[in-house]
Enzyme design. Structure first.
Site, PDB file in Angstrom:
ATOM      1  N   ASP A  98      -0.268  -7.870   6.945  1.00 14.79           N
ATOM      2  CA  ASP A  98      -0.152  -6.590   7.646  1.00 14.79           C
ATOM      3  C   ASP A  98      -0.956  -5.456   7.017  1.00 14.79           C
ATOM      4  O   ASP A  98      -0.730  -4.288   7.326  1.00 14.79           O
ATOM      5  CB  ASP A  98       1.324  -6.170   7.729  1.00 14.79           C
ATOM      6  CG  ASP A  98       1.953  -5.966   6.353  1.00 14.79           C
ATOM      7  OD1 ASP A  98       1.363  -6.421   5.357  1.00 14.79           O
ATOM      8  OD2 ASP A  98       3.042  -5.361   6.285  1.00 14.79           O
ATOM      9  N   GLU A  99      -1.890  -5.771   6.135  1.00 14.21           N
ATOM     10  CA  GLU A  99      -2.689  -4.708   5.528  1.00 14.21           C
ATOM     11  C   GLU A  99      -4.084  -5.204   5.171  1.00 14.21           C
ATOM     12  O   GLU A  99      -4.288  -6.386   4.889  1.00 14.21           O
ATOM     13  CB  GLU A  99      -1.998  -4.123   4.298  1.00 14.21           C
ATOM     14  CG  GLU A  99      -1.758  -5.120   3.192  1.00 14.21           C
ATOM     15  CD  GLU A  99      -1.071  -4.504   1.981  1.00 14.21           C
ATOM     16  OE1 GLU A  99      -1.402  -3.365   1.621  1.00 14.21           O
ATOM     17  OE2 GLU A  99      -0.209  -5.187   1.392  1.00 14.21           O
ATOM     18  N   ASP A 155      -2.391  -0.100   6.976  1.00 17.18           N
ATOM     19  CA  ASP A 155      -1.104  -0.761   6.720  1.00 17.18           C
ATOM     20  C   ASP A 155      -0.210  -0.623   7.953  1.00 17.18           C
ATOM     21  O   ASP A 155       0.042   0.491   8.418  1.00 17.18           O
ATOM     22  CB  ASP A 155      -0.449  -0.112   5.497  1.00 17.18           C
ATOM     23  CG  ASP A 155       0.808  -0.834   5.044  1.00 17.18           C
ATOM     24  OD1 ASP A 155       1.030  -1.974   5.500  1.00 17.18           O
ATOM     25  OD2 ASP A 155       1.560  -0.259   4.242  1.00 17.18           O
TER      26      ASP A 155
END
Length: 406
Positions: A111-112, A9
């Site tokens: 974003d993860e 993350d």
């Protein structure tokens, strides 16, 4: 051997990526070191906070609150508008870097992602050492920090990555659950939204540990299937695998983050139409029919919900997929402002395979008095989509548009 899964993350992704770009362009101020946020418009004071710096967090500013509220807490707050094209570039760069370690990746947002460490475990002395190598390589190459959670299940890896930040590595193995996870407030559990948390607290369930020890039958009575899911997650139970890119053919989908949160069901159905047109076009291009359609909603507070249903018979027409998507949306939406909408098809079969027709696929001859108002037959809808596909292939995607989009 139990599976080992990483959840990776990016720390304050939007803010980190905007900060890096401004530094590249000659800025002397790193947004990450001052009270700053990404989101909204500082002059109009509209919009919500999409990301915040650590110094901004000290003022009590949190993600998804209004920009106006954040500015009241910190009048000197620096506000930067989001740049989604930039964020997609950084996201792609990170995923390409991670693919150099393993192809077993499942990207779940910009974003993860999840990484299945199990097949490459023999290459490293320990999962922790491998995670440190990945974290450091991302920072040395791309210059932003990530948190990595390590566990035997995806939900525990996700929970572990949310522990102390930034740039940290945390484990959450079964024996660590009572110490590391159960004392946390129930609102911290993945998939427990604000309303569910308030309802649980109303029942006297304050912590994740108390939720884990609650009778699942009680939770199912009050929360339906979501109650069972919350109980399983509180106990670290999650058998979902890491779905890598090589399995993408099992489903075709599309989603979009809306420019502004919407609360008008008519606008939502228009967005769904655009998504269904994209999904159905890709299905036809792949020669596939969908047996199941799923609609996903991400609300303004970043909580998610989804609902799925089987098609009457496998299909790939825009009209049929949109009809089912709107029905699912109507059953799913709770009235809160919507940030993202998604449509996904699954249980795909080849167009060449014989399929069981439903009664609605049979030719229909309307009565004379109904002839002007009857809906187009399934065959007519297929012909329409085929004609639209042909025009777009020859003249480009924007050569023809539906009237609803004008």
């Amino acid at each position: 051997m139990s599976p080992v899964i990483f959840h990776i993350d990016v720390n304050s992704a939007y803010l980190s990526w905007s900060a890096l770009e401004k530094l590249k362009n000659g800025s002397s101020v790193d947004l990450r070191t001052i009270p700053s946020i990404i989101g909204g418009d500082e002059k109009s004071r509209h919009g919500i906070v999409l990301a915040k710096s650590i110094p901004a967090k000290k003022y009590g500013i949190h993600t998804a609150e209004s920009v106006a509220s954040a500015l009241r807490k910190c009048p000197a707050l620096v506000t930067e508008p989001p740049d989604h094209d930039l964020y997609h570039r950084y996201s792609r760069a990170m995923m390409e870097l991670l693919f150099s370690f393993t192809p077993d990746l499942e990207q779940v947002s910009i974003d993860e992602c999840y990484l299945d460490f199990t097949p490459i475990a023999h290459l490293y002395s320990s999962p922790e050492d491998a995670a440190a190598l990945i974290r450091d390589h991302i920072f040395d190459t791309l210059h932003f920090t990530v948190n990595i959670g390590i566990a035997h299940t995806k939900v525990l890896a996700k929970m572990a990555s949310d522990f102390e930040k930034p740039g940290k590595i945390h484990t959450l193995y079964p024996e660590e659950i009572p110490v590391k996870m159960w004392p946390l407030p129930v609102s911290d559990l993945f998939m427990v939204g604000r309303r569910s948390a308030e309802k649980l607290i109303g029942f006297g369930i304050q912590t994740i540990g108390e939720l884990a020890r609650t009778d699942p039958a009680f939770l199912t009575t009050h929360f339906k299937s979501h109650g069972r899911l919350m109980w399983e997650f509180a106990n670290g139970i999650d058998d979902s695998p890491v779905l890598s890119e090589k399995q993408e053919a099992k489903g075709i989908g599309n989603s979009t983050t809306l420019r502004e949160d919407i609360t008008d069901p008519g606008e939502a159905e228009k967005v769904l139409l655009a998504l269904c047109e994209s999904v159905s076009g890709r299905l036809r291009k792949a020669g596939q029919l969908a047996g199941t359609i799923t609609v996903e909603i991400k609300y303004h507070d970043f909580t998610k919900a989804s609902h799925q249903a089987q098609t009457l018979s496998p299909c790939n027409t825009t009209g049929e997929i949109h009809r089912l998507a709107c029905s699912l949306f109507g059953a799913l939406w709770d009235g809160r402002p919507i940030r993202l909408l998604g449509v996904r098809s699954s249980r795909l079969v080849s167009e060449e395979e014989p399929v069981q027709l439903s009664i609605f696929d049979l030719p229909f001859t309307p009565k004379p008095e109904e002839a002007t108002t009857a809906a187009p037959s399934p065959e007519k809808l297929k012909q329409l989509d085929t004609a639209l596909d042909s025009i777009r292939r020859k003249y480009g995607e924007d050569a023809i548009k539906r009237g609803r989009f004008l």
